[in-house]
Structures are given as C-alpha cells and as structure tokens.
Design a protein around this motif. Structure first.
Motif, PDB file in Angstrom:
ATOM      1  N   ASP A 236      28.447  36.036  33.519  1.00 18.32           N
ATOM      2  CA  ASP A 236      29.096  36.161  32.127  1.00 18.32           C
ATOM      3  C   ASP A 236      30.020  37.551  32.297  1.00 18.32           C
ATOM      4  OD1 ASP A 236      27.516  34.345  31.293  1.00 18.32           O
ATOM      5  OD2 ASP A 236      25.888  35.401  30.815  1.00 18.32           O
ATOM      6  N   MET A 237      30.210  38.257  33.373  1.00 21.08           N
ATOM      7  CA  MET A 237      31.214  39.378  33.418  1.00 21.08           C
ATOM      8  C   MET A 237      32.560  39.155  32.986  1.00 21.08           C
ATOM      9  SD  MET A 237      29.451  42.253  33.461  1.00 21.08           S
ATOM     10  CE  MET A 237      30.597  43.426  34.299  1.00 21.08           C
ATOM     11  N   PRO A 238      33.357  39.728  32.301  1.00 21.70           N
ATOM     12  CA  PRO A 238      34.536  39.681  32.029  1.00 21.70           C
ATOM     13  C   PRO A 238      35.325  40.193  33.274  1.00 21.70           C
ATOM     14  CG  PRO A 238      33.734  40.775  30.144  1.00 21.70           C
ATOM     15  CD  PRO A 238      32.675  40.437  31.289  1.00 21.70           C
ATOM     16  N   GLN A 239      36.535  39.700  33.430  1.00 14.90           N
ATOM     17  CA  GLN A 239      37.238  39.947  34.938  1.00 14.90           C
ATOM     18  C   GLN A 239      38.090  41.387  34.686  1.00 14.90           C
ATOM     19  OE1 GLN A 239      37.299  38.495  37.921  1.00 14.90           O
ATOM     20  NE2 GLN A 239      35.540  37.703  37.010  1.00 14.90           N
ATOM     21  N   ASP A 240      38.032  41.925  33.308  1.00 21.10           N
ATOM     22  CA  ASP A 240      38.806  43.208  33.395  1.00 21.10           C
ATOM     23  C   ASP A 240      37.886  44.307  33.135  1.00 21.10           C
ATOM     24  OD1 ASP A 240      37.550  42.572  30.740  1.00 21.10           O
ATOM     25  OD2 ASP A 240      39.481  42.997  29.769  1.00 21.10           O
ATOM     26  N   ILE A 241      36.794  44.307  33.519  1.00 21.69           N
ATOM     27  CA  ILE A 241      35.848  45.512  33.435  1.00 21.69           C
ATOM     28  C   ILE A 241      35.728  46.168  35.051  1.00 21.69           C
ATOM     29  CG2 ILE A 241      33.327  46.244  33.305  1.00 21.69           C
ATOM     30  CD1 ILE A 241      34.546  45.046  30.592  1.00 21.69           C
ATOM     31  N   VAL A 242      35.893  47.543  34.612  1.00 21.27           N
ATOM     32  CA  VAL A 242      35.708  48.203  35.909  1.00 21.27           C
ATOM     33  C   VAL A 242      34.304  48.123  36.524  1.00 21.27           C
ATOM     34  CG1 VAL A 242      35.892  50.934  36.837  1.00 21.27           C
ATOM     35  CG2 VAL A 242      37.568  49.930  35.198  1.00 21.27           C
ATOM     36  N   ARG A 243      34.147  47.681  37.763  1.00 16.66           N
ATOM     37  CA  ARG A 243      33.003  47.570  38.472  1.00 16.66           C
ATOM     38  C   ARG A 243      32.996  48.443  39.812  1.00 16.66           C
ATOM     39  NH1 ARG A 243      31.368  41.360  38.405  1.00 16.66           N
ATOM     40  NH2 ARG A 243      29.748  42.364  39.148  1.00 16.66           N
ATOM     41  N   LEU A 244      31.980  48.320  40.435  1.00 15.22           N
ATOM     42  CA  LEU A 244      31.749  48.554  41.955  1.00 15.22           C
ATOM     43  C   LEU A 244      32.863  47.882  42.672  1.00 15.22           C
ATOM     44  CD1 LEU A 244      28.072  49.558  42.466  1.00 15.22           C
ATOM     45  CD2 LEU A 244      29.622  51.024  42.417  1.00 15.22           C
ATOM     46  N   ASN A 245      33.548  48.587  43.323  1.00 11.86           N
ATOM     47  CA  ASN A 245      34.729  47.700  44.341  1.00 11.86           C
ATOM     48  C   ASN A 245      35.757  47.292  43.746  1.00 11.86           C
ATOM     49  OD1 ASN A 245      33.267  48.228  46.947  1.00 11.86           O
ATOM     50  ND2 ASN A 245      31.970  46.477  46.159  1.00 11.86           N
ATOM     51  N   SER A 246      35.957  47.605  42.174  1.00 13.97           N
ATOM     52  CA  SER A 246      37.216  47.259  41.478  1.00 13.97           C
ATOM     53  C   SER A 246      38.255  48.152  41.802  1.00 13.97           C
ATOM     54  CB  SER A 246      37.002  47.590  39.963  1.00 13.97           C
ATOM     55  OG  SER A 246      36.085  46.717  39.398  1.00 13.97           O
ATOM     56  N   ILE A 247      39.558  47.682  41.972  1.00 14.80           N
ATOM     57  CA  ILE A 247      40.702  48.508  42.242  1.00 14.80           C
ATOM     58  C   ILE A 247      41.317  48.735  40.900  1.00 14.80           C
ATOM     59  CG2 ILE A 247      43.000  48.467  43.262  1.00 14.80           C
ATOM     60  CD1 ILE A 247      41.831  46.562  45.283  1.00 14.80           C
ATOM     61  N   VAL A 248      41.444  49.954  40.405  1.00 12.90           N
ATOM     62  CA  VAL A 248      41.905  50.489  39.122  1.00 12.90           C
ATOM     63  C   VAL A 248      43.106  51.091  39.111  1.00 12.90           C
ATOM     64  CG1 VAL A 248      40.960  51.679  36.900  1.00 12.90           C
ATOM     65  CG2 VAL A 248      39.310  50.441  38.651  1.00 12.90           C
TER      66      VAL A 248
END
Length: 140
Positions: free
Chosen positions: A52-64
């Motif tokens: 259910d997680m949106p793809q545009d959320i900053v998460r662990l291992n996200s490149i921001v």
C-alpha cells in the motif's frame, strides 16, 4: 504535507523506532531537538503495508533530491546508521537530515531545525529501488 501525516511502511516503522530507542540520542542540543520532533511526528504517522506504500515517500534506501530556498540542491540516500557514507552521499536516518525527510513525499516542503538553525526544504524527487543501498550517489 501531501498526505497530511508521515507515511511509513510497517517494518520500517518498527525498525526506526528501535533505532531511536537504541541510539540514546546525542549530546548536541539541536540534534536532540530534531529527534524529539521526529518522535512526535512518528506518533501520528500513517503506517501501511508494503503493497500500500506510495512510490513517492522517502523511505530507507530511498534516493532523494532535496533543495533549500538558498539555491542549494543535493541528492542523498537515506540509510541505516551502519550504512552511512558521507562521501557516497548516504545519510543515516539518525541524522537531522535523515529524520527531517523520512516519511515525507515528493513535492513536500519540510521545515526542520538543523544544528545550523531552522531550514525550509523541498523534496524534488524520490526514487525507490531495492538495490539502492549499493548505489554510489554523486553530489549535485
């Protein structure tokens, strides 16, 4: 805030709470204030299943890619403390910048107290990839 509250994946939520409990915080007063704010935001976060997680959320291992209103822009990766590598632009979730961005979404504006004072940031881009932890991010 795009979604009204922080959005966190269940396993990452538990992991971050555990890391915060183990960290014992820091002696630096401003960094401590940052973690207190982060903990308060976690209390009202929406915690979702992976699917259910949106793809545009900053998460662990996200490149921001994040920018300030002082003509500063940088691409970083949010990682666990053991994986931090400033030369590779891998920032620990247990830093003011990691805490400031975690759970926010692309296009969100974030006002956060950093050790150098309050800053307003805009999240320009968020990339999700399970292999992100092995990428070397170059500074922009």
């Amino acid at each position: 805030m795009k979604y009204g509250n922080l959005i966190l994946e269940k396993k990452e939520y538990v992991q971050v709470k555990h890391l915060l409990n183990l960290s014992g915080f820091t002696e630096d007063v401003e960094t401590k204030k940052s973690f207190v704010k982060f903990i308060e935001e976690l209390k009202t976060a929406h915690v979702l299943d992976e699917e259910d997680m949106p793809q545009d959320i900053v998460r662990l291992n996200s490149i921001v890619t994040v920018a300030s209103y002082h003509n500063w822009e940088k691409t970083i990766q949010i990682v666990q403390p053991a994986e931090k590598d400033l030369k590779a632009n891998k920032i620990s979730i247990l830093t003011p910048m990691g805490a400031a961005l975690f759970g926010y979404a692309e296009d969100d504006q974030v006002v956060w107290n950093f050790p150098t004072g309050p800053k307003e940031l805009k999240i320009l881009n968020v990339i999700q990839n399970a292999a992100n932890s092995s990428l070397n991010i170059t500074q922009q």
